[in-house]
Design an enzyme around this catalytic site. Structure first.
Site, PDB file in Angstrom:
ATOM      1  N   ASN A  18      -7.598   5.085   8.940  1.00  0.00           N
ATOM      2  CA  ASN A  18      -6.975   3.936   9.589  1.00  0.00           C
ATOM      3  C   ASN A  18      -6.838   4.140  11.095  1.00  0.00           C
ATOM      4  OD1 ASN A  18      -4.992   5.932   8.546  1.00  0.00           O
ATOM      5  ND2 ASN A  18      -3.535   4.708   9.709  1.00  0.00           N
ATOM      6  N   GLN A  29      -7.533   0.859   4.088  1.00  0.00           N
ATOM      7  CA  GLN A  29      -8.256   0.433   5.282  1.00  0.00           C
ATOM      8  C   GLN A  29      -9.712   0.080   4.974  1.00  0.00           C
ATOM      9  OE1 GLN A  29      -7.794  -1.070   8.600  1.00  0.00           O
ATOM     10  NE2 GLN A  29      -6.173   0.406   8.218  1.00  0.00           N
ATOM     11  N   THR A  53      10.516  -6.895 -11.552  1.00  0.00           N
ATOM     12  CA  THR A  53       9.817  -8.156 -11.758  1.00  0.00           C
ATOM     13  C   THR A  53       8.599  -8.250 -10.834  1.00  0.00           C
ATOM     14  OG1 THR A  53      11.883  -9.242 -12.344  1.00  0.00           O
ATOM     15  CG2 THR A  53      10.046 -10.663 -11.707  1.00  0.00           C
ATOM     16  N   CYS A  82       2.650   1.905  10.741  1.00  0.00           N
ATOM     17  CA  CYS A  82       3.816   2.488  10.074  1.00  0.00           C
ATOM     18  C   CYS A  82       4.483   3.553  10.930  1.00  0.00           C
ATOM     19  CB  CYS A  82       3.401   3.093   8.734  1.00  0.00           C
ATOM     20  SG  CYS A  82       2.735   1.880   7.586  1.00  0.00           S
ATOM     21  N   GLY A 138       0.804  -1.213   0.000  1.00  0.00           N
ATOM     22  CA  GLY A 138       0.000   0.000   0.000  1.00  0.00           C
ATOM     23  C   GLY A 138       0.837   1.262   0.000  1.00  0.00           C
ATOM     24  N   SER A 150      -4.317  -2.757  -0.279  1.00  0.00           N
ATOM     25  CA  SER A 150      -3.228  -3.669   0.044  1.00  0.00           C
ATOM     26  C   SER A 150      -3.782  -4.963   0.621  1.00  0.00           C
ATOM     27  CB  SER A 150      -2.280  -3.010   1.053  1.00  0.00           C
ATOM     28  OG  SER A 150      -1.155  -3.808   1.313  1.00  0.00           O
ATOM     29  N   ALA A 151      -3.281  -6.098   0.118  1.00  0.00           N
ATOM     30  CA  ALA A 151      -3.872  -7.400   0.425  1.00  0.00           C
ATOM     31  C   ALA A 151      -3.777  -7.806   1.885  1.00  0.00           C
ATOM     32  CB  ALA A 151      -3.220  -8.480  -0.449  1.00  0.00           C
ATOM     33  N   HIS A 152      -2.766  -7.339   2.606  1.00  0.00           N
ATOM     34  CA  HIS A 152      -2.609  -7.815   3.981  1.00  0.00           C
ATOM     35  C   HIS A 152      -3.657  -7.238   4.929  1.00  0.00           C
ATOM     36  CE1 HIS A 152      -0.463  -4.420   6.200  1.00  0.00           C
ATOM     37  NE2 HIS A 152      -0.539  -3.966   4.975  1.00  0.00           N
TER      38      HIS A 152
END
Length: 389
Positions: free
Chosen positions: A156, A184, A242, A330, A74, A204-206
């Site tokens: 968040n 969020q 990549t 963060c 994210g 963001s996937a997490h």
């Protein structure tokens, strides 16, 4: 203390990887290990998986496949949105950035870097005591010099759901690009980029039981953008490097499952939140920052125990097996009071006495009741100690 006895109340920071999602990722660590940009069989198989992941996510948010870009998380998605859109707009003579005072550090600090190093003018859109932005202020200050307007979908820290569609309309009336950080919000709100009016949207996937290191950025077709990472023509030239095929596949599987379970999970999590509120009502010294109604995510509560610093509260909670946080993970090492809570009208002392609990689909009612009791007991001890000093 055995891990099975511990209570995790920090789902806003990260969620455990879903076992089904892990299974969907496994082939791309071993059998299908190719570089998606290679032209041989192994590369084509990886590219097929990447295309399928892109298609799944695009369909879920009402976008085209070509508008979905995979990033390392994210934070990178937010950075790419802010730097990429602002720099592109600067070429058109636009040098102002308007962002809500509630933005995540990844957005806020990117804007500040542009102000410091590239002569952008940055202005914060004020928030009220509940964390909601002042749309009248935005409408008043947005003008033809505005390059970018950034308003997150949901906070968040406070859980406040923002009026994104209305903010986008104001931005577009001036010709500015509109970006919403939906990191969020993604597990709890159905996101449609056309309905929201977003030119850029990140998640963001997490945050929804997917892998860490799997960010997604939607970029509207035709939007002028400058790339942030050079070094290759991956992701249609916008993001060199990549692509992590396993992470992209996991992100798509996790988001698809999150959407399928959203109604059920939201109902359960909101019920847990309400039970927690009933339990902590026995401790009148525990205050709620922001609110807990329909204008807030079902998962987040920002609490305050005046006279007890959050570092002490969180440390004692952890010793008793309850995991929570001061706010954005963060900023975990930041000893300064939350700038979001200060913007919402709290004093420095109140902000330093605040912490966030956030619930998830794996929590149980028994855990919630036990956690509320532990927090209440810790609060009683610390407030009595403060009163005697």
């Amino acid at each position: 203390m055995d891990i099975s006895e511990r209570i995790y109340l920090d789902y806003a920071a990260s969620t455990p990887l879903d076992k089904e999602v892990l299974q969907s990722m496994t082939p791309y660590f071993s059998d299908c290990f190719g570089n998606a940009n290679s032209q041989h069989y192994y590369g084509r198989k990886a590219a097929e998986a990447l295309d399928a992941a892109r298609e799944t996510i695009a369909a879920a948010i009402g976008a085209r496949d070509s508008e979905i870009y995979f990033t390392s998380g994210g934070t990178e998605a937010d950075n790419l949105a802010v730097f990429g859109a602002a720099r592109a707009q600067k070429k058109r003579g636009r040098t102002r950035i308007l962002l809500s005072a509630a933005e995540h550090h990844a957005v806020s600090e990117s804007a500040d870097a542009l102000a410091k190093d590239e002569n952008f003018e940055v202005e914060r859109i004020p928030i009220d005591g509940g964390g909601k932005i002042d749309l009248a202020f935005l409408k008043r200050v947005a003008d033809e010099r505005t390059a970018l307007v950034a308003v997150m979908a949901a906070s968040n820290e406070l859980g406040t759901i923002q009026p994104v569609k209305e903010a986008a309309e104001i931005a577009h009336a001036t010709g500015a690009t509109f970006f919403t950080d939906a990191v969020q919000a993604a597990p709890y709100l159905r996101l449609n980029v056309k309905e929201l009016g977003a030119d850029l949207l990140s998640f963001s996937a997490h945050k929804f039981y997917g892998p860490k290191g799997a960010g997604i950025l939607y970029v509207k077709s035709g939007l002028p953008m400058e790339r942030l990472i050079a070094g290759g023509e991956q992701e249609r030239g916008l993001r060199g490097g990549t692509v992590n095929v396993a992470a992209a596949a996991g992100a798509a599987a996790a988001y698809k499952k999150a959407l399928a379970e959203m109604e059920e999970n939201n109902k359960k999590i909101r019920a847990l939140k309400q039970r927690f509120l009933r339990e902590i009502s026995a401790y009148p010294f525990i205050k709620i920052n922001g609110g807990d109604g329909d204008d807030y995510l079902p998962s987040i509560l920002n609490l305050r125990i005046d006279g007890a610093e959050n570092a002490a509260v969180l440390s004692l909670m952890d010793l008793r097996g309850v995991a929570a946080s001061a706010g954005a993970a963060c900023a975990g090492g930041d000893v300064l009071p939350s700038r979001v809570l200060l913007a919402a009208g709290l004093s420095e002392e109140q902000a330093k006495s605040s912490f966030r609990v956030s619930f998830g689909k794996h929590n149980t009612e028994e855990e919630i009741v036990r956690a509320a009791k532990i927090i209440g007991e810790i609060g009683e001890t610390l407030t009595k100690k403060s009163a005697n000093e």
